[in-house]
Design a protein around this motif. Structure first.
Motif, PDB file in Angstrom:
ATOM      1  N   ARG A   1      -3.427   3.533  -2.520  1.00 30.20           N
ATOM      2  CA  ARG A   1      -4.275   3.811  -1.360  1.00 30.20           C
ATOM      3  C   ARG A   1      -3.567   3.422  -0.071  1.00 30.20           C
ATOM      4  O   ARG A   1      -2.710   2.532  -0.059  1.00 30.20           O
ATOM      5  CB  ARG A   1      -5.598   3.031  -1.451  1.00 30.20           C
ATOM      6  N   ASN A   2      -3.962   4.081   1.015  1.00 37.62           N
ATOM      7  CA  ASN A   2      -3.496   3.702   2.338  1.00 37.62           C
ATOM      8  C   ASN A   2      -4.307   2.509   2.847  1.00 37.62           C
ATOM      9  O   ASN A   2      -5.375   2.181   2.327  1.00 37.62           O
ATOM     10  CB  ASN A   2      -3.624   4.871   3.314  1.00 37.62           C
TER      11      ASN A   2
ATOM     12  N   SER B   1     -11.883   0.887   4.415  1.00 32.74           N
ATOM     13  CA  SER B   1     -13.113   1.649   4.601  1.00 32.74           C
ATOM     14  C   SER B   1     -13.778   2.096   3.302  1.00 32.74           C
ATOM     15  O   SER B   1     -14.964   2.457   3.324  1.00 32.74           O
ATOM     16  CB  SER B   1     -12.830   2.884   5.461  1.00 32.74           C
ATOM     17  N   GLU B   2     -13.069   2.085   2.170  1.00 36.90           N
ATOM     18  CA  GLU B   2     -13.613   2.614   0.915  1.00 36.90           C
ATOM     19  C   GLU B   2     -13.654   1.531  -0.159  1.00 36.90           C
ATOM     20  O   GLU B   2     -13.133   1.707  -1.261  1.00 36.90           O
ATOM     21  CB  GLU B   2     -12.790   3.809   0.436  1.00 36.90           C
ATOM     22  N   ARG B   3     -14.280   0.433   0.163  1.00 32.66           N
ATOM     23  CA  ARG B   3     -14.326  -0.667  -0.805  1.00 32.66           C
ATOM     24  C   ARG B   3     -15.220  -0.340  -2.000  1.00 32.66           C
ATOM     25  O   ARG B   3     -14.933  -0.753  -3.134  1.00 32.66           O
ATOM     26  CB  ARG B   3     -14.834  -1.934  -0.119  1.00 32.66           C
TER      27      ARG B   3
ATOM     28  N   THR C   1       0.824  -1.200   0.000  1.00 33.46           N
ATOM     29  CA  THR C   1       0.000   0.000   0.000  1.00 33.46           C
ATOM     30  C   THR C   1       0.861   1.255   0.000  1.00 33.46           C
ATOM     31  O   THR C   1       2.092   1.199   0.060  1.00 33.46           O
ATOM     32  CB  THR C   1      -0.924   0.002   1.228  1.00 33.46           C
TER      33      THR C   1
ATOM     34  N   SER D   1     -15.849   2.640  -3.457  1.00 36.37           N
ATOM     35  CA  SER D   1     -15.171   3.530  -4.408  1.00 36.37           C
ATOM     36  C   SER D   1     -14.048   2.801  -5.141  1.00 36.37           C
ATOM     37  O   SER D   1     -13.825   3.038  -6.334  1.00 36.37           O
ATOM     38  CB  SER D   1     -14.616   4.748  -3.667  1.00 36.37           C
ATOM     39  N   ILE D   2     -13.351   1.902  -4.447  1.00 36.29           N
ATOM     40  CA  ILE D   2     -12.301   1.116  -5.107  1.00 36.29           C
ATOM     41  C   ILE D   2     -12.904   0.223  -6.188  1.00 36.29           C
ATOM     42  O   ILE D   2     -12.369   0.109  -7.302  1.00 36.29           O
ATOM     43  CB  ILE D   2     -11.525   0.291  -4.066  1.00 36.29           C
TER      44      ILE D   2
ATOM     45  N   GLY E   1      -5.935   2.222   5.619  1.00 33.89           N
ATOM     46  CA  GLY E   1      -7.239   2.651   6.130  1.00 33.89           C
ATOM     47  C   GLY E   1      -8.252   2.876   5.024  1.00 33.89           C
ATOM     48  O   GLY E   1      -9.439   2.533   5.168  1.00 33.89           O
ATOM     49  N   ASP E   2      -7.805   3.451   3.884  1.00 29.42           N
ATOM     50  CA  ASP E   2      -8.708   3.662   2.756  1.00 29.42           C
ATOM     51  C   ASP E   2      -9.160   2.339   2.155  1.00 29.42           C
ATOM     52  O   ASP E   2     -10.326   2.197   1.751  1.00 29.42           O
ATOM     53  CB  ASP E   2      -8.018   4.509   1.687  1.00 29.42           C
TER      54      ASP E   2
END
Length: 264
Positions: free
Chosen positions: A185-186, A192-194, A137, A196-197, A188-189
């Protein structure tokens, strides 16, 4: 006797001579441009002639195949009549050339034996489970991520003529896109941001597979696995944060109690 020329007349004569020279140059340039345009049109027409349909040999072979079909009726119908299902399409090549009119099907279609070859393409939605990918990451954490992709063929002709193996190519591209997207991405992203990925991966894959006649319907990130050492470190960090919050709450409670006793 002729009158002597004045300076005005001499200047007019010189101007007229210069205008004549300019006109001659324009005519020469125009004729050369027309010649070049004529050559260009000739080359284009020659290229168009080269890109025309099959030659005499191809027509002779086709006529010979028709003669064989007619002479061997009704046995030849077993080799001429073909059927594709509702979810299939057939792409036909005649002597190596793609037939116009697009893919055939669903239902009955006809081919010429010894001249035509065809390939069936499944138009249903297919799924591919992207194997776990080891990804570094943006914040230098190694994680293992796997995903699932749903795709289908929307143009059978492009899927046959533009790519060798549309399924294998789309699968390899899915694994590569997963690594490329998550590498920016980090941690944490990623956790938490599945959604948008998944949307970013779908748009990237759909744009890349469009020339192949493939449409990516949906992409989902299934699982994100973190190494055990990092899991223990994250658990210890979370536990320390909880203990710190508990101490802060206890201290605030004692402070409020002491204030209440003081006022009493």
């Amino acid at each position: 006797m002729s009158e002597p020329e004045t300076p005005l007349l001499t200047s007019l004569h010189s101007i007229s001579e210069e205008v004549g020279k300019v006109k001659k140059k324009d005519e020469v340039n125009g004729s050369s441009k027309e010649a070049k345009m004529g050559k260009g049109k000739g080359l284009e027409s020659a290229e168009n002639v080269c890109d025309e349909g099959p030659g005499i040999c191809a027509h002779l072979l086709t006529l010979f195949s028709f003669f064989l079909i007619l002479s061997t009726l009704p046995v030849s119908l077993c080799f001429v009549v073909k059927v594709v299902q509702e979810y299939e399409r057939a792409v036909i090549f005649r002597l190596g050339r793609l037939l116009s009119g697009g893919a055939r099907g669903p239902g009955v279609f006809f081919i010429i034996p010894c001249v035509d070859i065809y390939e069936k393409i499944d138009m249903r939605v297919q799924n591919f489970d992207v194997p776990p990918q080891e990804i570094l990451t943006k914040d230098s954490v190694t994680v293992f991520v796997n995903a699932i992709m749903y795709y289908k063929v929307k143009d059978a002709t492009s899927a046959v003529a533009n790519v060798d193996d549309y399924g294998g190519s789309a699968r390899l591209l899915a694994a590569t896109t997963l690594r490329n997207v998550l590498g920016t991405r980090n941690l944490g992203d990623i956790l938490s941001e599945r959604e948008s990925i998944a949307q970013e991966m779908q748009s990237t894959l759909d744009e890349a597979t469009e020339p192949w006649g493939v449409q990516v319907e949906r992409v989902e990130v299934k699982d994100v696995r973190v190494p055990e050492q990092l899991q223990r470190a994250m658990a210890a960090e979370a536990e320390a944060a909880r203990e710190a919050r508990a101490k802060v709450i206890a201290a605030e409670g004692e402070h409020k109690a002491s204030r209440a006793l003081r006022h009493a």
